[in-house]
Design a protein around this motif. Structure first.
Motif, PDB file in Angstrom:
ATOM      1  N   UNK A   1      16.689  61.735   0.416  1.00 45.27           N
ATOM      2  CA  UNK A   1      17.991  61.515  -0.205  1.00 45.27           C
ATOM      3  C   UNK A   1      17.859  60.836  -1.550  1.00 45.27           C
ATOM      4  N   UNK A   2      18.893  61.021  -2.334  1.00 45.64           N
ATOM      5  CA  UNK A   2      19.014  60.466  -3.674  1.00 45.64           C
ATOM      6  C   UNK A   2      20.347  59.711  -3.697  1.00 45.64           C
ATOM      7  N   UNK A   3      20.306  58.438  -4.071  1.00 40.08           N
ATOM      8  CA  UNK A   3      21.541  57.641  -4.121  1.00 40.08           C
ATOM      9  C   UNK A   3      22.074  57.688  -5.547  1.00 40.08           C
ATOM     10  N   UNK A   4      23.214  58.324  -5.733  1.00 47.75           N
ATOM     11  CA  UNK A   4      23.755  58.569  -7.062  1.00 47.75           C
ATOM     12  C   UNK A   4      24.674  57.456  -7.561  1.00 47.75           C
ATOM     13  N   UNK A   5      25.555  56.973  -6.681  1.00 46.80           N
ATOM     14  CA  UNK A   5      26.557  55.982  -7.099  1.00 46.80           C
ATOM     15  C   UNK A   5      26.920  55.115  -5.912  1.00 46.80           C
TER      16      UNK A   5
ATOM     17  N   UNK B   1      27.767  57.573  -2.870  1.00 48.26           N
ATOM     18  CA  UNK B   1      27.607  58.980  -3.196  1.00 48.26           C
ATOM     19  C   UNK B   1      26.113  59.282  -3.127  1.00 48.26           C
ATOM     20  N   UNK B   2      25.774  60.254  -2.289  1.00 49.32           N
ATOM     21  CA  UNK B   2      24.375  60.605  -2.088  1.00 49.32           C
ATOM     22  C   UNK B   2      24.197  62.122  -2.149  1.00 49.32           C
ATOM     23  N   UNK B   3      22.990  62.525  -2.424  1.00 48.85           N
ATOM     24  CA  UNK B   3      22.599  63.920  -2.325  1.00 48.85           C
ATOM     25  C   UNK B   3      21.458  63.954  -1.324  1.00 48.85           C
ATOM     26  N   UNK B   4      21.546  64.867  -0.369  1.00 54.43           N
ATOM     27  CA  UNK B   4      20.581  64.907   0.730  1.00 54.43           C
ATOM     28  C   UNK B   4      19.936  66.283   0.786  1.00 54.43           C
TER      29      UNK B   4
ATOM     30  N   UNK C   1      22.260  51.489  -0.141  1.00 58.36           N
ATOM     31  CA  UNK C   1      21.643  51.035  -1.384  1.00 58.36           C
ATOM     32  C   UNK C   1      20.356  50.267  -1.090  1.00 58.36           C
ATOM     33  N   UNK C   2      20.376  49.396  -0.100  1.00 61.82           N
ATOM     34  CA  UNK C   2      19.172  48.645   0.280  1.00 61.82           C
ATOM     35  C   UNK C   2      18.046  49.555   0.751  1.00 61.82           C
ATOM     36  N   UNK C   3      18.390  50.553   1.546  1.00 60.07           N
ATOM     37  CA  UNK C   3      17.383  51.516   2.018  1.00 60.07           C
ATOM     38  C   UNK C   3      16.790  52.267   0.829  1.00 60.07           C
ATOM     39  N   UNK C   4      17.655  52.718  -0.069  1.00 56.52           N
ATOM     40  CA  UNK C   4      17.193  53.496  -1.227  1.00 56.52           C
ATOM     41  C   UNK C   4      16.264  52.662  -2.108  1.00 56.52           C
TER      42      UNK C   4
END
Length: 159
Positions: free
Chosen positions: A33-37, A46-49, A139-142
């Motif tokens: 995943x990518x954390x966008x916002x 907002x994430x992209x998976x 956010x913490x995971x990312x």
């Protein structure tokens, strides 16, 4: 300078992040995943998976709305007949309960953009809450995954 130009100059500017600026990192086996916002005050993430074929996400309930757009591949909720394919848009009302599943027969990565308000309440087989995942948790995971991979701190919008 005319009034319109002055107004444009003083308006908030849009924020941009290129795909390379926000790396995809592992969340669970078969899922990047990518954390966008993020806006922790508003409970928005907002994430992209990117899901590999055959991935299933634990059954969960949402405390807020979810908006999803499928970029490639296909997926569904085990509890419902609808199949999301590239170009599909999905709205989930607060309180929705489901188990996200990516068919093992998919021949490509399933790529989905999600905007989520509130938290995911991960449920056990009896419907009891096992974990709460919200904007701050994600956010913490990312950030932790980026650090573990030796990547620069990500510039997630809203941080």
């Amino acid at each position: 300078m005319n009034a319109l130009a002055s107004e444009v100059m003083s308006a908030p500017q849009s924020l941009h992040r290129g795909e390379i600026e926000l790396p995809f990192v592992p969340y669970q086996e078969g899922l990047l995943f990518q954390h966008l916002q993020v806006n922790t005050d508003a409970g928005l993430w907002v994430i992209r998976v990117r899901f590999e074929p055959g991935v299933t996400i634990q059954k969960h309930r949402h405390t807020g709305e979810v908006f999803a757009f499928t970029l490639s591949g296909s997926w569904r909720y085990l509890e419902y007949p609808d199949i999301n394919v590239a170009g599909s848009y999905l709205f989930e009302p607060a309180g929705a309960i489901h188990t996200l599943h990516v068919p093992a027969t998919n021949r490509e990565i399933t790529d989905v953009w999600f905007a989520i308000r509130g938290a995911n309440l991960n449920l056990d087989a009896n419907g009891n809450v096992e974990a709460v995942i919200d904007a701050a948790t994600v956010l913490g995971i990312y950030r932790g995954q980026c650090k573990a991979l030796g990547l620069a701190p990500p510039r997630v919008i809203g941080c």
